[in-house]
Design an enzyme around this catalytic site. Sequence first.
Site, short mmCIF file in Angstrom:
data_model
loop_
_atom_site.label_atom_id
_atom_site.label_comp_id
_atom_site.label_asym_id
_atom_site.label_seq_id
_atom_site.Cartn_x
_atom_site.Cartn_y
_atom_site.Cartn_z
N ASN A 1 -3.11 6.46 -0.93
CA ASN A 1 -2.97 6.48 0.53
C ASN A 1 -2.40 7.79 1.06
O ASN A 1 -2.58 8.13 2.22
CB ASN A 1 -2.18 5.27 1.02
CG ASN A 1 -3.09 4.05 1.06
OD1 ASN A 1 -4.23 4.15 1.48
ND2 ASN A 1 -2.61 2.92 0.59
N GLU B 1 -3.46 0.84 -8.82
CA GLU B 1 -2.32 1.76 -8.94
C GLU B 1 -1.13 0.93 -9.40
O GLU B 1 -0.86 -0.13 -8.81
CB GLU B 1 -1.99 2.38 -7.58
CG GLU B 1 -2.68 3.67 -7.29
CD GLU B 1 -2.16 4.33 -6.02
OE1 GLU B 1 -1.96 5.53 -6.03
OE2 GLU B 1 -1.99 3.63 -5.01
N SER C 1 0.82 -1.21 0.00
CA SER C 1 0.00 0.00 0.00
C SER C 1 0.85 1.25 0.00
O SER C 1 0.33 2.35 -0.21
CB SER C 1 -0.87 0.03 1.26
OG SER C 1 -1.70 -1.08 1.29
N HIS D 1 -0.94 -2.14 -6.97
CA HIS D 1 -1.73 -1.88 -5.77
C HIS D 1 -3.23 -2.00 -6.08
O HIS D 1 -3.87 -1.05 -6.55
CB HIS D 1 -1.39 -0.48 -5.25
CG HIS D 1 -2.07 -0.12 -3.97
ND1 HIS D 1 -2.45 1.16 -3.67
CD2 HIS D 1 -2.44 -0.88 -2.92
CE1 HIS D 1 -3.03 1.18 -2.49
NE2 HIS D 1 -3.04 -0.05 -2.01
#
Length: 307
Positions: free
Chosen positions: A199, A161, A128, A149
Amino acid sequence: MSKSGLKKIGVIGIGTMGNGIAQVAAQSGFEVVITDINAEVLEKGMGNMSRSLDRLVKAYAKSEGAKGITEEAKNEALGRLSTTTELADLVSCDLIIEAAPEIPELKEGINRNLAELGYDKVLATNTSGISVTRLAAAYGKPELYMGMHFMNPVPMQKGVEIIRGLGTSQETYDLIVNLCHDLGKIEIPAEDKAGFAINRMFVPFVNEAIRVVEEGIAGVEDADKVTLCLGHKMGPLMTADFVGLDVMVFICNVLEEEFGSFYKPTSLLKRLVESGQLGAKSGRGFYVWEGFKPVGINPDVARYRIG
Ligand SMILES: NC(=O)c1ccc[n+]([C@@H]2O[C@H](COP(=O)([O-])OP(=O)(O)OC[C@H]3O[C@@H](n4cnc5c(N)ncnc54)[C@H](O)[C@@H]3O)[C@@H](O)[C@H]2O)c1
């Protein structure tokens, strides 16, 4: 023939994410080999996956074929999946996706083990936010290493991602893009900075939502409800419960290490994890969960106040 030309995919970890990645890969026609730490965890993970496929079969019947999959497609997908406790059994795979816990040293250890076992094809990490370049160094073949991701829940969320490390080759990048398409996903390129794009934005959002609760500005349900006015489908606290509160703490720590105290996990988040309340997967987080359905507010959270 798949766009990527791959046939057999290895998945490391059958938790929240590995489970979904393996399911989608099997549904997309790939042979999938999944490994985890022991047979019990693998059995539990396969049970979760089977239930997830059952939900798609029910959706198919309910929508008269507009959504979901047939019973036959479910059985075909299950037939393409196999499990093993031996990492060595993944060496024959055409590509491996690692979805082990968000602990840098753990992921580095897995990468080193794969290299020692003689694996020499593309290795993707579902991290992440840990530096892809750092993890690539442990694999020792940076050109064959990349971040992939996936978003939770993987069978539902289209976006992935994709993150190049400093040494990732163009061939590896192109292969990962093609694999995203084979899996019915949309690639979203992001640079290799802690937390990547999503994130970097999501962690402060969750942390502030927790502070809103800690300071008594709004309760759990209202804090989530008010964010729906922004057009989101789910509030940040419920999403954090789905992600896993332990995973949230790991990501906060990675971001804090690179960018400073703004990303520090809040006290309540840390206390929940310390008490084993990890969100939907453990039955309690900000909400109380029954079979991944929220059935109330966690009373421990409801009375927690700071300041
Ligand atoms: N949970 C999310 O919403 C989410 C979203 C995107 C990315 N991620 C990332 O995906 C990765 C996995 O997260 P998760 O939520 O699935 O975690 P999880 O804790 O649900 O699952 C991790 C699995 O890895 C297994 N494992 C531990 N050590 C292992 C080893 N040495 N070899 C093989 N398996 C091992 C565990 O037994 C467990 O089944 C993390 O890097 C996380 O940051 C999570």
